[in-house]
Scaffold this motif. Structure first.
Motif, PDB file in Angstrom:
ATOM      1  N   GLN A   2       0.819  -1.223   0.000  1.00  0.00           N
ATOM      2  CA  GLN A   2       0.000   0.000   0.000  1.00  0.00           C
ATOM      3  C   GLN A   2       0.846   1.264   0.000  1.00  0.00           C
ATOM      4  O   GLN A   2       0.410   2.302  -0.489  1.00  0.00           O
ATOM      5  N   GLU A   3       2.060   1.170   0.543  1.00  0.00           N
ATOM      6  CA  GLU A   3       2.873   2.392   0.668  1.00  0.00           C
ATOM      7  C   GLU A   3       3.336   2.928  -0.677  1.00  0.00           C
ATOM      8  O   GLU A   3       3.761   4.072  -0.777  1.00  0.00           O
ATOM      9  N   GLY A   6      -0.378   5.429  -5.294  1.00  0.00           N
ATOM     10  CA  GLY A   6      -0.643   6.867  -5.310  1.00  0.00           C
ATOM     11  C   GLY A   6       0.453   7.616  -6.035  1.00  0.00           C
ATOM     12  O   GLY A   6       0.915   7.184  -7.094  1.00  0.00           O
ATOM     13  N   THR A   7       0.902   8.708  -5.454  1.00  0.00           N
ATOM     14  CA  THR A   7       1.888   9.575  -6.108  1.00  0.00           C
ATOM     15  C   THR A   7       3.230   9.518  -5.392  1.00  0.00           C
ATOM     16  O   THR A   7       3.386   9.993  -4.269  1.00  0.00           O
ATOM     17  N   THR A  38       2.071  14.310  -1.405  1.00  0.00           N
ATOM     18  CA  THR A  38       2.855  13.227  -2.015  1.00  0.00           C
ATOM     19  C   THR A  38       2.803  11.997  -1.104  1.00  0.00           C
ATOM     20  O   THR A  38       2.857  12.114   0.117  1.00  0.00           O
ATOM     21  N   ASN A  39       2.705  10.810  -1.715  1.00  0.00           N
ATOM     22  CA  ASN A  39       2.560   9.576  -0.936  1.00  0.00           C
ATOM     23  C   ASN A  39       3.881   8.898  -0.579  1.00  0.00           C
ATOM     24  O   ASN A  39       3.973   8.225   0.443  1.00  0.00           O
ATOM     25  N   TYR A  40       4.892   9.026  -1.439  1.00  0.00           N
ATOM     26  CA  TYR A  40       6.213   8.471  -1.122  1.00  0.00           C
ATOM     27  C   TYR A  40       7.277   9.193  -1.945  1.00  0.00           C
ATOM     28  O   TYR A  40       6.982   9.830  -2.953  1.00  0.00           O
ATOM     29  N   LEU A  73       6.920   9.686   5.427  1.00  0.00           N
ATOM     30  CA  LEU A  73       6.523   9.022   4.181  1.00  0.00           C
ATOM     31  C   LEU A  73       7.452   7.839   3.909  1.00  0.00           C
ATOM     32  O   LEU A  73       8.614   7.848   4.325  1.00  0.00           O
ATOM     33  N   SER A 218      -1.182  14.810  -6.928  1.00  0.00           N
ATOM     34  CA  SER A 218      -1.652  13.707  -6.081  1.00  0.00           C
ATOM     35  C   SER A 218      -3.173  13.658  -6.045  1.00  0.00           C
ATOM     36  O   SER A 218      -3.763  12.570  -6.006  1.00  0.00           O
ATOM     37  N   ASN A 222      -5.333  10.457  -7.170  1.00  0.00           N
ATOM     38  CA  ASN A 222      -6.362   9.913  -6.280  1.00  0.00           C
ATOM     39  C   ASN A 222      -7.697   9.785  -7.000  1.00  0.00           C
ATOM     40  O   ASN A 222      -8.430   8.805  -6.803  1.00  0.00           O
TER      41      ASN A 222
END
Length: 292
Positions: A2-3, A6-7, A38-40, A73, A218, A222
């Protein structure tokens, strides 16, 4: 994994006018992305000019980003190359305790066969327990890693968790999404195709432009993950021009020009790359000043 949905953003390496690493600007860029959706974060990918970063600089860059991030993150570290033994050695000897995943680019220049790709990534997968994201970018490596090879690796190694696909080839993306094993991530490495890939069943993007417009990009991704076609494309259409501009000459000269306009860092790059031309800088400046 899951990590890595996304973005993600492929962070640039900011330089001062003397071309030393600008760590203050790097800290500013990391915080800007963390605070805006930002996701990561991807450290020392090709957008970071990894080919011209010394081993000592790379270590300091990792340390500064780890400290600045402070576990907020997930962090992905670029570890790749066309000398398989060197890549394996780095994975076995580098402290990866603060790193959540590895992004490993397909071997460049060597132009291996599909079996060569497989054996290269097999060696890498067996050298670490960290999750690995393959990176296929034939425009830079001179050889495409076929869908069948990627899927074979995905099925054979549990720690190969995804692919950053950057062939700008819609058919290849769809082939990966159609044939991938459950849970395997198909991540867009093409900013211009990222929304469409996500809507088709991809897991998001590792973006270049996203680090300059993290909130907007992002949000767009999403929308893609949620299947909101219209809302996603409303943002995509607003960003189409700047995505074209940043890749018009070379990467990361374009994105560094955007970030300079946003007062995050200077637009310095190391040879053999050169700064964006005055014409391109003018187009970018005009976009940034008029973007709403």
């Amino acid at each position: 994994m899951q990590e890595f949905i996304g973005t993600g953003v492929a962070l640039i390496t900011p330089f001062k006018e003397d071309l030393s690493v600008d760590f203050d600007a790097l800290i500013k860029l990391v915080n800007f992305n963390i605070e805006n959706g930002t996701n990561y974060l991807v450290i020392n990918g090709t957008t970071a000019e990894s080919a011209t970063i010394t081993a000592e600089e790379k270590q300091k860059i990792i340390e500064v980003i780890v400290k600045t991030n402070n576990n907020r993150l997930p962090l992905v570290l670029g570890v790749g190359g066309n000398n398989t033994l060197t890549v394996v050695e780095e994975l076995k000897t580098r402290d990866l305790s603060n790193i959540d995943g590895i992004l490993s680019v397909a071997p460049y220049y060597s132009k291996p066969t599909q079996e060569g790709f497989y054996q290269h990534f097999k060696a890498i997968a067996e050298a670490t327990e960290k999750p690995i994201i393959l990176y296929n970018v034939p425009g830079r490596t001179a050889k495409n890693m076929d869908v069948a090879t990627t899927i074979r690796l995905a099925k054979d190694f549990k720690n190969i968790v995804g692919v950053k696909e950057a062939g700008n080839n819609t058919q290849q993306y769809l082939g990966l999404i159609k044939n991938k094993p459950a849970g395997f991530l198909v991540i867009s490495g093409d900013d211009d195709l990222a929304l469409g890939v996500t809507l088709a069943g991809g897991s998001g993007v590792i973006s270049v432009i996203g680090q300059a417009y993290p909130k907007e990009f992002s949000t767009m991704i999403n929308h893609g993950l949620e299947g909101n076609n219209k809302e996603g494309y409303n943002i995509h259409f607003k960003m189409m021009d700047i995505i074209d501009y940043i890749f018009e000459e070379n990467n990361p000269a374009g994105i560094k020009t955007v970030l300079q306009e946003l007062n995050i860092c200077k637009n310095e790059v190391r040879l053999p790359l050169v700064k964006a031309t005055h014409e391109l800088q003018s187009k970018i400046a005009n976009f940034v000043s008029n973007y709403k």
